[in-house]
Write a protein that holds these residues in place. Structure first.
Motif, PDB file in Angstrom:
ATOM      1  N   ASN A 217      18.828  -6.981   5.423  1.00 53.35           N
ATOM      2  CA  ASN A 217      18.436  -7.696   3.975  1.00 53.35           C
ATOM      3  C   ASN A 217      17.134  -7.340   3.691  1.00 53.35           C
ATOM      4  O   ASN A 217      16.219  -7.017   4.467  1.00 53.35           O
ATOM      5  N   ALA A 218      16.785  -7.395   2.391  1.00 51.26           N
ATOM      6  CA  ALA A 218      15.566  -7.348   1.713  1.00 51.26           C
ATOM      7  C   ALA A 218      14.917  -8.504   1.375  1.00 51.26           C
ATOM      8  O   ALA A 218      15.789  -9.745   1.161  1.00 51.26           O
ATOM      9  N   VAL A 219      13.809  -8.815   1.025  1.00 53.78           N
ATOM     10  CA  VAL A 219      13.207 -10.112   0.915  1.00 53.78           C
ATOM     11  C   VAL A 219      13.258 -10.630  -0.645  1.00 53.78           C
ATOM     12  O   VAL A 219      12.683 -11.462  -1.104  1.00 53.78           O
ATOM     13  N   SER A 220      14.377  -9.950  -1.382  1.00 58.13           N
ATOM     14  CA  SER A 220      14.620 -10.578  -2.641  1.00 58.13           C
ATOM     15  C   SER A 220      15.991  -9.876  -3.116  1.00 58.13           C
ATOM     16  O   SER A 220      15.840  -8.497  -2.726  1.00 58.13           O
ATOM     17  N   GLY A 249      20.196  -9.440  -0.423  1.00 59.76           N
ATOM     18  CA  GLY A 249      18.649  -9.662  -0.543  1.00 59.76           C
ATOM     19  C   GLY A 249      18.613 -11.194  -0.717  1.00 59.76           C
ATOM     20  O   GLY A 249      19.341 -12.194  -1.009  1.00 59.76           O
ATOM     21  N   ILE A 250      17.468 -11.624   0.204  1.00 58.84           N
ATOM     22  CA  ILE A 250      17.223 -13.033   0.303  1.00 58.84           C
ATOM     23  C   ILE A 250      16.029 -13.440  -0.028  1.00 58.84           C
ATOM     24  O   ILE A 250      14.991 -12.910   0.517  1.00 58.84           O
ATOM     25  N   VAL A 251      15.653 -14.233  -0.944  1.00 57.34           N
ATOM     26  CA  VAL A 251      14.141 -14.254  -1.513  1.00 57.34           C
ATOM     27  C   VAL A 251      13.461 -15.185  -0.510  1.00 57.34           C
ATOM     28  O   VAL A 251      14.012 -16.448   0.111  1.00 57.34           O
ATOM     29  N   ASN A 252      12.186 -14.780  -0.157  1.00 65.62           N
ATOM     30  CA  ASN A 252      11.500 -15.535   0.619  1.00 65.62           C
ATOM     31  C   ASN A 252      11.167 -17.002   0.207  1.00 65.62           C
ATOM     32  O   ASN A 252      11.220 -17.179  -0.910  1.00 65.62           O
ATOM     33  N   GLY A 405      10.821  -9.140  -6.157  1.00 65.17           N
ATOM     34  CA  GLY A 405      11.098 -10.555  -6.377  1.00 65.17           C
ATOM     35  C   GLY A 405      10.137 -11.090  -7.193  1.00 65.17           C
ATOM     36  O   GLY A 405      10.574 -12.381  -7.731  1.00 65.17           O
ATOM     37  N   LEU A 406       9.368 -10.491  -8.045  1.00 61.61           N
ATOM     38  CA  LEU A 406       8.763 -11.176  -9.245  1.00 61.61           C
ATOM     39  C   LEU A 406       9.674 -11.140 -10.200  1.00 61.61           C
ATOM     40  O   LEU A 406       9.763 -12.341 -11.052  1.00 61.61           O
ATOM     41  N   LYS A 407      10.589 -10.277 -10.448  1.00 62.96           N
ATOM     42  CA  LYS A 407      11.808 -10.672 -11.597  1.00 62.96           C
ATOM     43  C   LYS A 407      12.797 -11.595 -11.239  1.00 62.96           C
ATOM     44  O   LYS A 407      13.182 -12.271 -12.017  1.00 62.96           O
ATOM     45  N   ASP A 408      12.829 -11.917  -9.901  1.00 64.60           N
ATOM     46  CA  ASP A 408      13.852 -12.856  -9.356  1.00 64.60           C
ATOM     47  C   ASP A 408      13.395 -14.458  -9.457  1.00 64.60           C
ATOM     48  O   ASP A 408      14.022 -15.338  -9.257  1.00 64.60           O
ATOM     49  N   THR A 409      11.669 -14.443  -9.455  1.00 64.88           N
ATOM     50  CA  THR A 409      11.348 -15.925  -9.495  1.00 64.88           C
ATOM     51  C   THR A 409      10.675 -16.500 -10.712  1.00 64.88           C
ATOM     52  O   THR A 409      10.225 -17.447 -10.577  1.00 64.88           O
ATOM     53  N   TRP A 465      12.097 -23.088   1.784  1.00 64.13           N
ATOM     54  CA  TRP A 465      12.464 -22.100   2.848  1.00 64.13           C
ATOM     55  C   TRP A 465      13.922 -22.763   3.518  1.00 64.13           C
ATOM     56  O   TRP A 465      14.624 -22.134   4.029  1.00 64.13           O
ATOM     57  N   SER A 466      14.064 -24.078   3.145  1.00 66.10           N
ATOM     58  CA  SER A 466      15.486 -24.448   3.782  1.00 66.10           C
ATOM     59  C   SER A 466      16.672 -23.771   2.881  1.00 66.10           C
ATOM     60  O   SER A 466      17.620 -23.546   3.489  1.00 66.10           O
ATOM     61  N   ASP A 467      16.298 -23.445   1.705  1.00 65.70           N
ATOM     62  CA  ASP A 467      17.353 -22.623   0.702  1.00 65.70           C
ATOM     63  C   ASP A 467      17.244 -21.419   1.466  1.00 65.70           C
ATOM     64  O   ASP A 467      18.599 -20.753   1.639  1.00 65.70           O
ATOM     65  N   SER A 468      16.353 -20.771   1.675  1.00 63.87           N
ATOM     66  CA  SER A 468      16.261 -19.314   2.292  1.00 63.87           C
ATOM     67  C   SER A 468      16.995 -19.348   3.654  1.00 63.87           C
ATOM     68  O   SER A 468      17.773 -18.278   3.959  1.00 63.87           O
TER      69      SER A 468
END
Length: 481
Positions: A217-220, A249-252, A405-409, A465-468
């Motif tokens: 996995n990548a961090v987004s 991908g999983i966002v931090n 991750g900038l685009k994702d958040t 972090w609970s969601d991640s």
């Protein structure tokens, strides 16, 4: 599940970047969800009072072909009194002035050091009878581990149900070393596999991880996509494409115990979305603290390493034009000496509106997040990014490039005004960045009530972090089936 979490750095012990934050937050969250997690990391002599942690094992990693061994100790610590941390101690490898490099020069034997760490981690786990369902590796430093599991331990009854995953925090750093550095692991050094080699004599640690891990996995999500492209894969796009079905991908998450303006001890006044007057007071005190004129001009803040990756090369060419406007700009960070010198020159030229602090200063970083109106992150690439999450929490609208991750958040005002939380530009060009800064400035000056609404939007966003951790659980389960 039993999870063995391998990391080269860990917040509260030793830290150089965002990996250390993730290595603390994710295991803590997994433990809350009733998983048994053990963190394994090198016992650097930079870890405060490491010698106070008890030694729980004296072991030797042996090369079966010539019976040479590397002796090491294992110390046991606790992270926040909740998660067990096992520290692999070997003076030759880890009693150094720094973790990875000195004087901007990587240690010549980093391949040997981290190959040893990966192999010693598995040996320790077996000795301590902790049977992992998942070995969770992070970046190139621990990326050999899935290969060691697959080759050295392929017939091991102890590890027969163990699966491995690897998280890519920054795919630009891959760990390419001569195979001779892996002398203690003939099972690895003698493998001729073009997929993990780099030329005739070298092995690419990250390629090993991507080839042998059960899941990647990548961090987004956006960074996971970018890794499969020619520009975003840093020469490994085909490696990721070959594993596309096992890549996600999983966002931090964000550690809001450290980054919440309502409880932050590093800022002069606490505030929330209902007490924005106190954010204004933080702004005035930030101006006072940095010797800028105390006034209501918009402050643009930036806290980062001074590298091309962070978009400094987009900022410097338009700095003169940017500072013609009625704004204030505060940049905090260290990096390449030539970049620091350039920014110091600008502080002399624009003393009334530009401050540059070439320091790593946690308190000042918090003050910049709390007191600024906008936060600049014009990154060339950004796997996840944390500062934009901090900025959202503090009502400091991020100005970011549409990557990773900038685009994702961050939600761009010009694309979705109702739910917007900041401003986004696409091209990696100084002019595109400047246009976006100007757009934000006009918005601040001409639509101030709307600006305040977007600020409230931003403050109501949470990346927990609970969601991640829930997403990581799903990945672990898919690796096991």
């Amino acid at each position: 599940m039993n999870v063995l979490f391998l990391t080269s750095e860990l917040c509260d012990f030793v830290k150089t970047g965002g990996l250390a934050d993730v290595a603390k937050a994710l295991p803590m969250e997994l433990v809350k969800r009733n998983h048994d997690v053990r963190i394994m990391m090198p016992c650097y002599n930079r870890i405060p009072n490491y010698f106070d942690y008890p030694v729980i094992a004296d072991l030797s990693l042996t090369n079966p072909q010539n019976n040479t061994g590397i002796e090491f100790k294992v110390r046991q610590a606790k992270l926040c009194n909740k998660v067990t941390v096992w520290l692999i101690e070997n003076e030759h490898y880890f009693a150094r002035n720094s973790i990875y490099a000195e004087n901007n020069q990587s240690y010549y034997d980093n391949g040997e050091r981290f190959a040893f760490f990966s192999a010693a981690s598995l040996l320790t786990t077996e000795y301590l009878k902790f049977v992992p369902d998942i070995v969770h590796c992070n970046d190139w430093h621990t990326a050999l581990t899935p290969m060691i599991l697959a080759l050295k331990y392929q017939n091991s009854p102890f590890f027969k149900n163990t699966r491995s995953v690897i998280t890519i925090h920054n795919g630009a750093f891959q760990g390419v070393f001569e195979k001779s550095q892996l002398w203690m692991l003939p099972e690895i050094s003698q493998v001729n596999n073009e997929t993990v080699s780099q030329g005739f004599n070298n092995i690419n640690f990250l390629k090993c991880g991507v080839f042998y891990a059960d899941k990647i996995n990548a961090v987004s999500p956006s960074y996971a996509e970018e890794l499969t492209t020619f520009l975003g894969g840093h020469g490994m796009s085909q490696n990721y494409m070959d594993r596309i079905n096992d890549l996600c991908g999983i966002v931090n998450g964000c550690d809001y115990s450290d980054w919440d303006p309502s409880i932050d001890k590093n800022i002069p006044f606490n505030f929330n979305s209902d007490t924005m007057v106190d954010k204004s007071l933080c702004k005035f005190l930030l101006q006072e603290y940095t010797n800028l004129p105390v006034c209501n001009k918009p402050i643009f803040g930036m806290v980062c390493r001074l590298t091309d990756q962070k978009g400094i090369n987009l900022l410097i060419p338009v700095l003169d034009e940017m500072l013609q406007h009625q704004i204030q700009l505060i940049i905090v960070g260290t990096g390449a000496p030539e970049l620091e010198n350039i920014l110091h020159q600008y502080t002399k030229k624009y003393a009334d509106r530009f401050v540059f602090k070439s320091v790593y200063d946690n308190k000042l970083a918090h003050m910049v997040e709390a007191g600024s109106d906008f936060f600049l992150m014009p990154s060339i690439y950004e796997p996840c990014g944390l500062n934009q999450m901090y900025s959202l929490a503090y009502g400091t609208l991020p100005i970011v490039r549409a990557v990773g991750g900038l685009k994702d958040t961050v939600i761009c005002y010009d694309e979705n005004p109702l739910e917007a939380t900041g401003f986004i530009f696409k091209e990696a060009e100084p002019q595109a960045f400047l246009n976006c800064v100007r757009r934000a400035l006009i918005f601040y000056l001409q639509e101030h009530l709307e600006f305040l609404r977007i600020r409230r939007n931003a403050m109501n966003v949470r990346y927990n972090w609970s969601d991640s951790a829930e997403e990581y659980e799903k990945m672990y389960k898919s690796a096991m089936h």
